[in-house]
Write an enzyme that holds these catalytic residues in place. Structure first.
Site, PDB file in Angstrom:
ATOM      1  N   ARG A 131       0.728  -1.212  -0.014  1.00 15.30           N
ATOM      2  CA  ARG A 131      -0.016  -0.161  -0.019  1.00 15.30           C
ATOM      3  C   ARG A 131       0.782   1.158   0.119  1.00 15.30           C
ATOM      4  O   ARG A 131       2.046   1.181   0.417  1.00 15.30           O
ATOM      5  CB  ARG A 131      -1.062   0.002   1.132  1.00 15.30           C
ATOM      6  N   ASN A 179      -9.636   1.195  -5.430  1.00 17.97           N
ATOM      7  CA  ASN A 179      -9.941   2.610  -5.330  1.00 17.97           C
ATOM      8  C   ASN A 179      -8.625   3.390  -5.135  1.00 17.97           C
ATOM      9  O   ASN A 179      -8.280   4.430  -5.904  1.00 17.97           O
ATOM     10  CB  ASN A 179     -10.797   3.116  -4.430  1.00 17.97           C
ATOM     11  N   ASP A 206     -13.877  -5.960  -1.779  1.00 21.69           N
ATOM     12  CA  ASP A 206     -14.826  -5.322  -1.351  1.00 21.69           C
ATOM     13  C   ASP A 206     -16.214  -5.355  -2.622  1.00 21.69           C
ATOM     14  O   ASP A 206     -17.299  -4.884  -2.170  1.00 21.69           O
ATOM     15  CB  ASP A 206     -14.769  -4.343  -0.565  1.00 21.69           C
ATOM     16  N   MET A 216     -14.813  -9.316   5.135  1.00 19.84           N
ATOM     17  CA  MET A 216     -14.246  -8.115   4.581  1.00 19.84           C
ATOM     18  C   MET A 216     -15.307  -7.217   4.019  1.00 19.84           C
ATOM     19  O   MET A 216     -16.404  -7.702   3.593  1.00 19.84           O
ATOM     20  CB  MET A 216     -13.166  -8.357   3.617  1.00 19.84           C
ATOM     21  N   GLU A 239     -16.459  -5.949   8.507  1.00 14.60           N
ATOM     22  CA  GLU A 239     -15.806  -5.453   9.038  1.00 14.60           C
ATOM     23  C   GLU A 239     -15.877  -4.053   9.511  1.00 14.60           C
ATOM     24  O   GLU A 239     -15.435  -3.381  10.374  1.00 14.60           O
ATOM     25  CB  GLU A 239     -14.221  -5.747   8.495  1.00 14.60           C
ATOM     26  N   TYR A 281      -8.087 -13.564   5.721  1.00 11.95           N
ATOM     27  CA  TYR A 281      -6.951 -13.833   5.041  1.00 11.95           C
ATOM     28  C   TYR A 281      -6.901 -15.173   4.338  1.00 11.95           C
ATOM     29  O   TYR A 281      -6.184 -15.337   3.098  1.00 11.95           O
ATOM     30  CB  TYR A 281      -5.603 -14.039   6.043  1.00 11.95           C
TER      31      TYR A 281
END
Length: 539
Positions: free
Chosen positions: A248, A274, A305, A348, A401, A459
């Site tokens: 990230r 995104n 997601d 998630m 979540e 995970y």
């Protein structure tokens, strides 16, 4: 134009037209939207009239006199039709040439045309009272308060007869960004294979590079890019994760643009959600500022997601739902094997609860599904669970979540500032153990007992290899991305819209995370299955 509420303007690094949720996009008697001309630059769209002079050439690429084809092919995919979702190209600075597939007319099948259109919205509502008519006839649902008007059509993805890069000299890079998601290897592999189909890598001046560990890999000289070919990617679609690694953040945009120029890249493929697509858009814009831009930046929508606007679904989502259903079945086995058993599964979904909703419905075993889109009352949720246990002897709860963050003092859904990770995603409090402990405490307070089992398969799901449906989807998305780059597009992403493959501007799809419309038919179906309280829809 008539309306019960006023139009507002929302600026997220661009000027866009946003309408209040209750402001429905009305149609005149001829069936044409009265709002198509509200803003000709919706989603960063360029109209031919607004193009810079040097990006608005006047000559036809094929020497023919077809004015309509000339407008679209030369004006950066910008026709004079405001009903088309416009995308940008670098065609004015690139040299057109016949596609290598013209030798046999693309295997005898032919080519896609820039005049091909995909209808974005296939459903015409009878009135604003129809279920799911949250945004009227021509808008994208953003949240309970806002909708974004969108044109009627999108450009079709696919190979063009004319291309704008010479395959014998093309240098391109592939990078994977953000968290893991099923399908990353599938997309990397198909990008390489499709580029090689065009002839990339057959000459010394042409190469396919893999950037290691996300966008920061452009600047990390300790990890030189990998040289990719069909041998390097052979079989990687059979396993999860990504051959290139990911991370990230690391998006120093000017420095990355400098490195792209130093590497003499003609194409950059950014596989990300995104955050990754926002970075791709920023790189595209930075390169456009520079003299004689020639590098096409293409996004490929990766979000487990399923929270990218306009796109029917992101790759990896089907696999994630399949894996989540397995976890729900495990929770159900635990719950049914215990007295007053309750299975809790956290899935998630930071800001969008699509995995939780689809997996709950697909399993047929869920009694309560909690998502970020619906603030719920804890007392009501516990009472519902108690009733289910008394009736069935057990219950299964699924929680995304991002749900219930207001109960944990993390009000990202209500506009308060919260901490974010390197990709700009909100950092969440852990709702799963909170729900588990609340259920135990509630039953204890009633003089009873609940045997609660908690499962978090996040995970495991992220690391899974794709199912067949996702494998096929990844292949088609990657093919579309390569076709987009060779046709001179930049700042665009490829995806499935209304059941067809399209090219759309990244600027549109990253406006805000896509969310469940809790007044839509899918959420109504969930409520019918779980019988849970209809928070947020019965006021």
């Amino acid at each position: 134009m008539t309306s019960a509420s006023s139009r507002v303007s929302l600026s997220l690094r661009r000027r866009s037209a946003i309408c209040r949720r209750r402001r429905h996009l009305r149609h005149d008697d001829g069936g044409h939207s009265r709002h198509h001309h509200v803003n000709n630059n919706i989603g960063g769209l360029l109209s031919a009239r607004s193009l810079p002079r040097d990006l608005n050439p006047g000559s036809s690429i094929d020497g023919e006199d077809d004015d309509d084809e000339q407008d679209i092919m030369n004006d950066g995919f910008t026709s004079y039709d405001d009903e088309v979702l416009q995308i940008e190209t670098l065609r004015a600075t690139l040299e057109p040439r016949p596609s290598p597939f013209t030798v046999d007319n693309n295997g005898g099948i032919g080519f896609c045309s820039d005049n091909d259109r995909i209808v974005i919205h296939s459903l015409e509502y009878a009135s604003q009272e129809s279920a799911g008519a949250s945004c009227g006839q021509g808008g994208i649902f953003l949240d309970e308060e806002t909708c974004m008007p969108i044109p009627k059509y999108a450009f079709r993805s696919g190979p063009r007869k004319t291309i704008y890069h010479d395959p014998s000299t093309v240098r391109c890079a592939i990078v994977t960004c953000g968290g893991l998601c099923p399908g990353l290897n599938d997309v990397v592999r198909q990008l390489v294979l499709s580029l090689e189909d065009y002839g990339v890598g057959e000459h010394n001046d042409s190469t396919i590079l893999g950037i290691y560990y996300g966008l920061g890999g452009f600047l990390d000289h300790s990890m030189p890019p990998a040289h990719l070919n069909y041998l390097a990617v052979d079989g990687i679609q059979e396993r999860g994760g990504t051959l290139l690694g990911t991370s990230r953040g690391g998006a120093d945009i000017p420095a990355i643009a400098d490195q792209i120029e130093k590497m003499h890249l003609d194409m950059v493929f950014v596989i990300g959600g995104n955050g990754g697509n926002r970075a791709a858009l920023a790189i595209h814009r930075e390169l456009r500022k520079r003299e004689n831009p020639k590098c096409c930046v293409i996004g490929i929508p990766k979000s487990i997601d399923n929270d990218i606007l306009l796109i029917d679904r992101c790759f990896g989502f089907d696999t994630a739902v399949e894996q989540a259903v397995s976890a729900i079945y495990a929770a159900n086995v635990e719950a049914t094997s215990a007295r007053n058993g309750v299975g809790v599964v956290k899935l998630m979904g930071r800001q969008s609860g699509y995995i939780a909703m689809y997996a709950s419905m697909a399993s047929g075993e869920v009694d309560l599904c909690l998502t970020p889109e619906v603030p719920f009352e804890m007392d009501g949720a516990l009472h519902h669970i108690e009733q289910v246990v008394h009736r069935r002897g057990h219950a299964v709860v699924v929680v995304a979540e991002g749900a219930g963050q207001d109960l944990l003092g993390n009000n990202h859904n209500n506009g308060y500032d919260v901490k974010t990770d390197a990709s700009g995603n909100p950092i969440l409090q852990d709702i799963g153990p909170y729900i588990r402990d609340a259920i135990k405490a509630h039953f204890k307070s009633t003089g009873s007992h609940a045997d609660v089992k908690y499962i978090d398969p996040s995970y495991i799901i992220r690391a899974a290899s794709t199912n067949p449906a996702d494998k096929l989807y990844c292949q088609i998305l990657a093919q579309g991305a390569v076709h987009a780059a060779f046709s001179g597009c930049s700042g665009v992403t490829t995806g499935l819209v209304n059941g067809h493959y399209v090219w759309v501007p990244i600027e549109t799809v990253v406006e805000k995370p896509r969310k469940i419309d809790i007044r839509g038919r899918m959420w109504a179906r969930l409520l019918a299955m779980t019988k849970q309280p209809a928070w947020g829809t019965t006021s």
